[in-house]
Design a protein around this motif. Structure first.
Motif, PDB file in Angstrom:
ATOM      1  N   SER A 162       0.884  -1.332  -0.080  1.00  0.00           N
ATOM      2  CA  SER A 162       0.099   0.066  -0.039  1.00  0.00           C
ATOM      3  C   SER A 162       0.832   1.241   0.029  1.00  0.00           C
ATOM      4  CB  SER A 162      -1.021  -0.014   1.236  1.00  0.00           C
ATOM      5  OG  SER A 162      -1.763  -1.331   1.157  1.00  0.00           O
ATOM      6  N   PHE A 163       1.581   1.366  -0.936  1.00  0.00           N
ATOM      7  CA  PHE A 163       2.636   2.524  -1.226  1.00  0.00           C
ATOM      8  C   PHE A 163       2.527   2.920  -2.692  1.00  0.00           C
ATOM      9  CE2 PHE A 163       3.853   0.306   2.671  1.00  0.00           C
ATOM     10  CZ  PHE A 163       3.674   1.455   3.526  1.00  0.00           C
ATOM     11  N   PRO A 164       3.103   4.011  -3.210  1.00  0.00           N
ATOM     12  CA  PRO A 164       3.042   4.406  -4.474  1.00  0.00           C
ATOM     13  C   PRO A 164       4.273   3.563  -5.115  1.00  0.00           C
ATOM     14  CG  PRO A 164       3.642   6.324  -3.162  1.00  0.00           C
ATOM     15  CD  PRO A 164       3.652   5.192  -2.070  1.00  0.00           C
ATOM     16  N   LYS A 172       3.055   7.417   5.213  1.00  0.00           N
ATOM     17  CA  LYS A 172       2.668   6.817   6.324  1.00  0.00           C
ATOM     18  C   LYS A 172       3.610   6.621   7.694  1.00  0.00           C
ATOM     19  CE  LYS A 172       0.316   3.703   3.995  1.00  0.00           C
ATOM     20  NZ  LYS A 172      -0.602   2.808   3.351  1.00  0.00           N
ATOM     21  N   ASN A 209      -1.671  -2.017  -5.309  1.00  0.00           N
ATOM     22  CA  ASN A 209      -1.763  -1.011  -4.317  1.00  0.00           C
ATOM     23  C   ASN A 209      -3.360  -1.516  -3.586  1.00  0.00           C
ATOM     24  OD1 ASN A 209      -3.216   1.863  -3.994  1.00  0.00           O
ATOM     25  ND2 ASN A 209      -1.068   1.859  -3.371  1.00  0.00           N
ATOM     26  N   ASP A 210      -3.378  -0.907  -2.438  1.00  0.00           N
ATOM     27  CA  ASP A 210      -4.689  -1.379  -1.531  1.00  0.00           C
ATOM     28  C   ASP A 210      -6.055  -0.713  -2.361  1.00  0.00           C
ATOM     29  OD1 ASP A 210      -3.878   0.919  -0.739  1.00  0.00           O
ATOM     30  OD2 ASP A 210      -4.178   0.679   1.089  1.00  0.00           O
ATOM     31  N   THR A 211      -5.836   0.306  -3.110  1.00  0.00           N
ATOM     32  CA  THR A 211      -6.959   0.926  -3.557  1.00  0.00           C
ATOM     33  C   THR A 211      -7.395   0.145  -4.839  1.00  0.00           C
ATOM     34  OG1 THR A 211      -5.416   2.190  -4.801  1.00  0.00           O
ATOM     35  CG2 THR A 211      -6.570   3.196  -3.119  1.00  0.00           C
ATOM     36  N   ILE A 247      -9.457   4.603  -0.225  1.00  0.00           N
ATOM     37  CA  ILE A 247      -9.169   4.265   1.167  1.00  0.00           C
ATOM     38  C   ILE A 247      -9.172   5.628   1.925  1.00  0.00           C
ATOM     39  CG2 ILE A 247      -7.191   2.952   2.428  1.00  0.00           C
ATOM     40  CD1 ILE A 247      -8.238   1.125   0.487  1.00  0.00           C
ATOM     41  N   GLY A 286      -3.601   5.884   5.813  1.00  0.00           N
ATOM     42  CA  GLY A 286      -3.345   6.830   4.503  1.00  0.00           C
ATOM     43  C   GLY A 286      -4.698   7.107   3.829  1.00  0.00           C
ATOM     44  N   THR A 287      -4.457   7.735   2.738  1.00  0.00           N
ATOM     45  CA  THR A 287      -5.687   8.058   1.925  1.00  0.00           C
ATOM     46  C   THR A 287      -5.031   7.826   0.336  1.00  0.00           C
ATOM     47  OG1 THR A 287      -7.821   8.985   1.482  1.00  0.00           O
ATOM     48  CG2 THR A 287      -5.888  10.369   1.978  1.00  0.00           C
ATOM     49  N   ASN A 288      -6.100   7.394  -0.461  1.00  0.00           N
ATOM     50  CA  ASN A 288      -5.710   7.451  -1.689  1.00  0.00           C
ATOM     51  C   ASN A 288      -7.026   6.871  -2.435  1.00  0.00           C
ATOM     52  OD1 ASN A 288      -4.264   7.037  -4.108  1.00  0.00           O
ATOM     53  ND2 ASN A 288      -3.215   5.280  -3.566  1.00  0.00           N
ATOM     54  N   GLU A 321      -2.835   7.978  -6.418  1.00  0.00           N
ATOM     55  CA  GLU A 321      -2.050   8.393  -5.217  1.00  0.00           C
ATOM     56  C   GLU A 321      -2.416  10.035  -4.980  1.00  0.00           C
ATOM     57  OE1 GLU A 321       0.217   7.325  -3.217  1.00  0.00           O
ATOM     58  OE2 GLU A 321      -0.109   5.514  -4.131  1.00  0.00           O
ATOM     59  N   GLN A 361       2.858  14.587   0.353  1.00  0.00           N
ATOM     60  CA  GLN A 361       1.582  13.930   0.812  1.00  0.00           C
ATOM     61  C   GLN A 361       0.633  15.060   1.626  1.00  0.00           C
ATOM     62  OE1 GLN A 361       2.075  11.082  -1.094  1.00  0.00           O
ATOM     63  NE2 GLN A 361       0.537  10.139   0.459  1.00  0.00           N
ATOM     64  N   GLU A 381      -3.028  13.808   1.879  1.00  0.00           N
ATOM     65  CA  GLU A 381      -3.015  12.877   3.029  1.00  0.00           C
ATOM     66  C   GLU A 381      -2.980  13.545   4.467  1.00  0.00           C
ATOM     67  OE1 GLU A 381      -1.881   8.738   2.647  1.00  0.00           O
ATOM     68  OE2 GLU A 381      -0.004   9.275   3.139  1.00  0.00           O
TER      69      GLU A 381
HETATM   70  C1  BGC Z   1      -0.081   5.587   0.034  1.00  0.00           C
HETATM   71  C2  BGC Z   1      -1.107   4.813  -0.939  1.00  0.00           C
HETATM   72  C3  BGC Z   1      -2.070   4.141  -0.248  1.00  0.00           C
HETATM   73  C4  BGC Z   1      -2.756   4.968   0.770  1.00  0.00           C
HETATM   74  C5  BGC Z   1      -3.802   3.834   1.846  1.00  0.00           C
HETATM   75  C6  BGC Z   1      -0.520   6.104   1.191  1.00  0.00           C
HETATM   76  O1  BGC Z   1      -0.009   6.793   2.183  1.00  0.00           O
HETATM   77  O2  BGC Z   1       0.836   6.468  -0.743  1.00  0.00           O
HETATM   78  O3  BGC Z   1      -0.249   4.059  -1.904  1.00  0.00           O
HETATM   79  O4  BGC Z   1      -3.098   3.493  -1.107  1.00  0.00           O
HETATM   80  O5  BGC Z   1      -1.941   5.302   1.741  1.00  0.00           O
HETATM   81  O6  BGC Z   1      -3.376   2.906   2.398  1.00  0.00           O
END
Ligand code: BGC
Length: 409
Positions: free
Chosen positions: A131-133, A149, A184-186, A205, A209-211, A238, A264, A267
């Motif tokens: 869950s990261f870019p 995060k 990615n989780d989204t 999400i 975090g949010t995305n 993202e 971010q 976020e």
């Molecule tokens: C990340 C995203 C992820 C989101 C939710 C963000 O910090 O950059 O890739 O989808 O958190 O987990």
């Protein structure tokens, strides 16, 4: 003189005009990102489209979120039904979030090995929700662009996460397992929702975090179609890094004290990791020196705790901060859905996962009201649905789609 909470209300207010501006700016950034120009929205193609609902099989799933690592065995029945047959969750030790890459990836491989040895396992295909870019060039590989995060693990940014995991798995004697999908989780959430029912056009999400992500026409993307089997590709926005938002002094303070200043920005105004911290900074400011001692420790107010309050000054300030978050999210959803369908000729479903949406009292309603404020006639054509276990089920769906991609070439 204006009292302290009235001042905070003013500082965190977003009127309809501000929201309209956010929608326009957001779409401008989307369009720049898609054209490959400089943009705060990275618009990352995930090399997978939505499923049919007929995909089937049993798959192992590894899910690294912001707080936990989860490993699961997921069954897809081929008739839109999914079932988690086994699962294990481990909290990611804080030291691993800031350590060296071998420590983090060995932890992943060792936890996976333990999970597999405790169960007789025949499956060889697995998927990894990370869950990261990531910049991807295929469904089964991806380079970490930057940590978010609060993670700062060294030696991973700019590297292919799939290769790092493969090396750690080899060290654990797991080289026979095939990574079919890295996502990615989204993206996983959109795949999971679309597997269960049609007409999902977006996933969001709202957790630590949010995305968000949405399906984009292949023709609008600057990628080699390669192994993509459909005319659409899910794009990871993202949106946490969107930066054309009106920030106040508290946002600024939080940003400069964070491990990733200048990054971010959305976020930091929206997600669960930061909303509590904004409330703390505001409380510290409005309370007298005598009374503010319990707010001295950074990140000591969690979103979960604030969600449980019924009355009082903390609650009042939390509402101000959390409802601004909900209004930003409402505007961003309008931006994405009207990008897909400018006149809202169709109905659209949005899948939403994360504790903020359903956990903070009144949050969901604020998002819905904001959508209707911006789209007074057709706002009700956008349906927001909370989903659970999206990152697990969606990863299994991606695994099934990855196997299909592998077979067709
Ligand atoms: C990340 C995203 C992820 C989101 C939710 C963000 O910090 O950059 O890739 O989808 O958190 O987990």
């Amino acid at each position: 003189m204006e009292n302290a909470t009235a001042k905070l209300r003013r500082l965190f207010a977003l009127d309809t005009c501000d929201l309209r501006r956010i929608v326009t700016d957001f779409q401008e950034e989307m369009s720049r990102g898609l054209r490959g120009e400089k943009s705060s929205l990275q618009m990352l193609p995930a090399y997978v489209g939505r499923p049919q609902g007929t995909e089937k099989g049993k798959f192992i799933v590894l899910d690294l979120g912001g707080t936990n690592l989860r490993i699961m065995k997921v069954l897809l029945d081929g008739k839109r039904g999914a079932h988690i047959e086994a699962w294990q969750r481990k909290k990611i030790p804080p030291a691993l979030r800031r350590g060296r890459r071998e420590q983090l990836f060995d932890f992943l491989a060792q936890t996976l090995k333990l999970f597999l040895t405790e169960r007789s396992n025949e499956e060889t295909s697995f998927a990894f929700t990370f869950s990261f870019p990531m910049a991807q060039k295929s469904l089964s590989s991806g380079v970490l662009l930057h940590w978010t995060k609060g993670f700062t693990v060294s030696g991973v940014e700019g590297e292919d996460v799939a290769s790092l995991l493969a090396e750690a798995m080899k060290r654990e004697g797991l080289a026979h397992l095939r990574l079919r999908a890295l996502l990615n989780d989204t993206v996983a959430t959109l795949l999971a929702a679309s597997y269960g029912a049609p007409k999902y056009d977006m996933a969001v999400i709202l957790g630590t975090g949010t995305n968000a992500c949405y399906p984009e026409a292949l023709s609008r993307l600057r990628i080699e179609p390669g192994r993509i089997l459909k005319d659409e590709v899910i794009v990871n926005l993202e949106w946490g890094s969107f930066n054309r938002l009106p920030v106040n002094d508290y946002d600024h303070l939080l940003d400069i004290q964070s491990p990733n200043p200048g990054q971010q920005i959305m976020e930091k105004m929206v997600s669960g990791l930061y909303t509590g911290e904004l409330v703390r900074l505001a409380l510290l400011d409005v309370m007298g020196k005598e009374d503010n001692r319990k707010y001295l420790k950074p990140y000591s107010l969690s979103a979960r705790k604030l969600a449980s309050l019924a009355t009082g000054l903390e609650k009042e300030i939390a509402d101000v901060v959390f409802f601004r978050s909900a209004r930003i999210v409402g505007a961003a959803i309008v931006a994405v859905i009207t990008w897909i369908d400018a006149h809202l000729s169709d109905r659209h479903r949005v899948a939403i996962d994360g504790a903020l949406f359903t956990g903070y009292p009144g949050y969901r309603k604020k998002v819905e009201d904001t959508i209707c404020e911006l789209l007074p006639e057709k706002g009700n054509r956008i349906e927001l649905n909370p989903v659970k276990e999206g990152s697990a089920i969606g990863a299994a769906v991606a695994c099934a789609l990855g196997e299909l991609q592998a077979k067709s070439f």
